[in-house]
Structure formats: C-alpha cells, structure tokens
Design an enzyme around this catalytic site. Structure first.
Site, short mmCIF file in Angstrom:
data_model
loop_
_atom_site.label_atom_id
_atom_site.label_comp_id
_atom_site.label_asym_id
_atom_site.label_seq_id
_atom_site.Cartn_x
_atom_site.Cartn_y
_atom_site.Cartn_z
N ARG A 1 0.85 -1.18 0.00
CA ARG A 1 0.00 0.00 0.00
C ARG A 1 0.89 1.24 0.00
NH1 ARG A 1 -3.08 -2.91 -1.44
NH2 ARG A 1 -5.10 -3.56 -0.62
N GLU B 1 -2.61 7.80 -5.53
CA GLU B 1 -2.58 7.20 -6.87
C GLU B 1 -3.53 7.91 -7.85
OE1 GLU B 1 -3.05 2.99 -6.14
OE2 GLU B 1 -1.03 2.86 -5.26
N HIS C 1 0.21 0.33 -9.76
CA HIS C 1 -0.56 -0.57 -8.89
C HIS C 1 -1.13 -1.76 -9.69
CE1 HIS C 1 -2.96 -0.61 -4.86
NE2 HIS C 1 -2.70 -1.84 -5.28
#
Length: 318
Positions: free
Chosen positions: A235, A264, A291
C-alpha cells in the site's frame, strides 16, 4: 406484486472478471455494475443491496453500513480490508471476505520482475539505447543469487515472494509481528534490526493500518547497512514518499521498485506531489508501475472465483 421486492441485488463497485456477475446472474441475483460509483452515490444505492463487491476505492464505514439494512455480505477483491469497518459490519451480521489467495502469485512475480529489472539495469539501459547510447560497463548487473532478501510482512504475498525466490539460493530474513513458526530451509524469522543489518533487498508486504502508516520512514531507511534494493507492492501509504526520496538521494538504498504511491489519483496532485513524482521518475534506479502487481489476467479471474467460493462455503449464496 412488485417483482423487484423478491430480487436480491448485488452491487459491483469495481471492474471484476465476468465469471463473478455471470455466476450470480445464473443463481438469480440482480447484478448492478457501477465501477465509477462515488461514496455519496453508494450511500444512497446501498439501501436495497444484499451483496457488495469492492476493491481499494471506496470506504465502507459505519455511515454506509448503517444505511444498508439488507446487506448480508461484502466481498473484497484482493487483499487488505483497511477500507472496510469489518468489526462493525460483523456486529450487524454482515459477512466480510477478501481474496488475497487470488493475486498473491501475481504480486510475487511482479516484485521479482521489479527486482531483476533494477539489479540488471534493464529499463534504464533500454532508455539509453533509445537515445542511441550503447553503454556496457556502467550497466553491469548484480546477481540476485546468494544475496540476503528481507521480507517485511509474511502473509499471502510475502510468503509467495519467498517461495518464488527459492531457486536463487538466497537467504530470506522474514519479519511478521503477528505470524510465527514458518522458518524452514533458506527462510528464517528475523527482527527488523537484523533485516536492516544484513539485507541486500528489502520488500514490503504489509497491510495498511494505523500501525503501518509510514512504516518506511526516515529512520527505517537510515537503519540499512548494505544499501539494499527497496521494493513495495503493498500500500502506498506504508511508505513515506519524502523519506524514500531522501533515502535515494543519500544512498541509503541502491534502487527502488514501486508499484504503489501514497496518492494514486495523479490528476489530484498538489505541486509538492508533482515534484515528488517527477523526482522519482527522473532517477534511473527507480521503477514505478501503476498498482498492477496483483492485477494479472490470471489473478483477475482467481480473485472473483475465490470470493464466490468463500460466499458459497459460508452458505450465503443461493
């Protein structure tokens, strides 16, 4: 009589493999697909929803759960339940399940890919070739074989990464505050200070909690003795971006392979965030991916199947 009153609704708030909605429809559920639904829209829509599928985008908090009188289950695609108030959901009899088994291999392979890329200067030397530069000596690689790899967080993805490393004759020093008794062969249980002292590679596989927020901070990076390669596929907020940049500038780490960022949503960036991202992207010993570590084609299917399997085992599907 209104037929909809007899129909159980499942709300999908994210992209998911068609296996999941197709299976639910076959079983008589009405499937509502809203991958762009906002928190406020969810608060309104949740009133007649029986099942909810989520990822990392929406907070399923007390406010949402109190507006969901029909909700029986929440399925989290992938790992990490930090956005769901699981304890409160369970007091209301709502079953919560995630599917970390579905994408742990994808994360492990991606982490290994980032590491081998960094150690062999693959992306950075390719960038030079694009500029018609053919530089060999400065791009000499470093072998992973016989190195010491520190893994922080030994759950689904941490253990999958360790397994993948078995053919490289590495020593794995793994640390997990809540898991013990897994040491075997090349895998040893270790404390953070041992990892800081001996590791040539440090890979984070932690969930995001109050305890792990900015776990990788200035003190964390300064503690490293061997200037390791740093990987994070967990994370974004587990790593302090400013501390990571300072670690690179000061040579505390040799390179960084990053699949997650603190923020993000690049279109919401402040000037400082833009500057930080630009700083990271300008360095040849940094690789950033969007990601995607746990997002392989195979994992996309497995995450959907595992959620359905868990709901079936819990007796929650028709």
């Amino acid at each position: 009589m209104d037929k909809s009153s007899h129909t159980s609704k499942v709300l999908l708030t994210a992209k998911v493999h068609e296996y999941l909605p197709d299976t639910l429809k076959q079983r008589g559920y009405e499937v509502v697909y809203s991958p762009a639904i906002t928190y406020d829209e969810l608060a309104e829509a949740i009133v007649d929803i029986e099942g909810l599928i989520v990822t990392t985008r929406l907070k399923i908090d007390k406010n949402i759960l109190d507006k969901a009188p029909k909700l029986k289950w929440i399925g989290r695609l992938g790992s990490g339940m930090e956005l769901i108030d699981v304890a409160y959901a369970e007091t209301k009899g709502i079953f919560c399940a995630s599917s970390p088994e579905g994408n742990r291999l994808a994360v492990a392979e991606h982490a290994l890919g980032l590491l081998l890329n960094l150690m062999n200067k693959i992306s950075s030397s390719f960038d030079e070739v694009k500029q018609e530069k053919w530089i060999r000596d400065a791009n000499r690689g470093t072998e992973l074989t016989n190195k010491t790899v520190g893994i922080i967080g030994y759950g689904n993805t941490g253990s999958a990464f360790a397994k993948l490393l078995s053919s490289f004759d590495v020593t794995v020093l793994a640390h997990d505050k809540y898991v013990h008794g897994y040491a075997k062969g090349y895998i040893r249980e270790a404390e953070p200070d041992q990892i800081a002292k001996y590791a040539d590679v440090v890979s984070l596989h932690l969930p995001l909690t109050e305890e792990t927020f900015h776990y990788a901070n200035d003190a964390f990076f300064r503690s490293f003795k061997n200037h390791p390669y740093f990987l994070t596929t967990c994370r974004g907020k587990v790593t302090d971006t400013g501390a990571l940049i300072r670690a690179l500038e000061n040579g505390y780490i040799t390179g960084a392979g990053i699949d997650v960022l603190e923020n993000e949503k690049l279109n919401t960036y402040t000037d400082e965030e833009k500057q930080q991202l630009s700083s990271l992207c300008s360095q040849p010993n940094v690789i950033i991916t969007p990601h995607i570590a746990g997002y392989s084609h195979e994992a996309f299917y497995k995450m959907a199947k595992i959620i359905l399997d868990k709901l079936q085992q819990a007796g929650l599907l028709r």
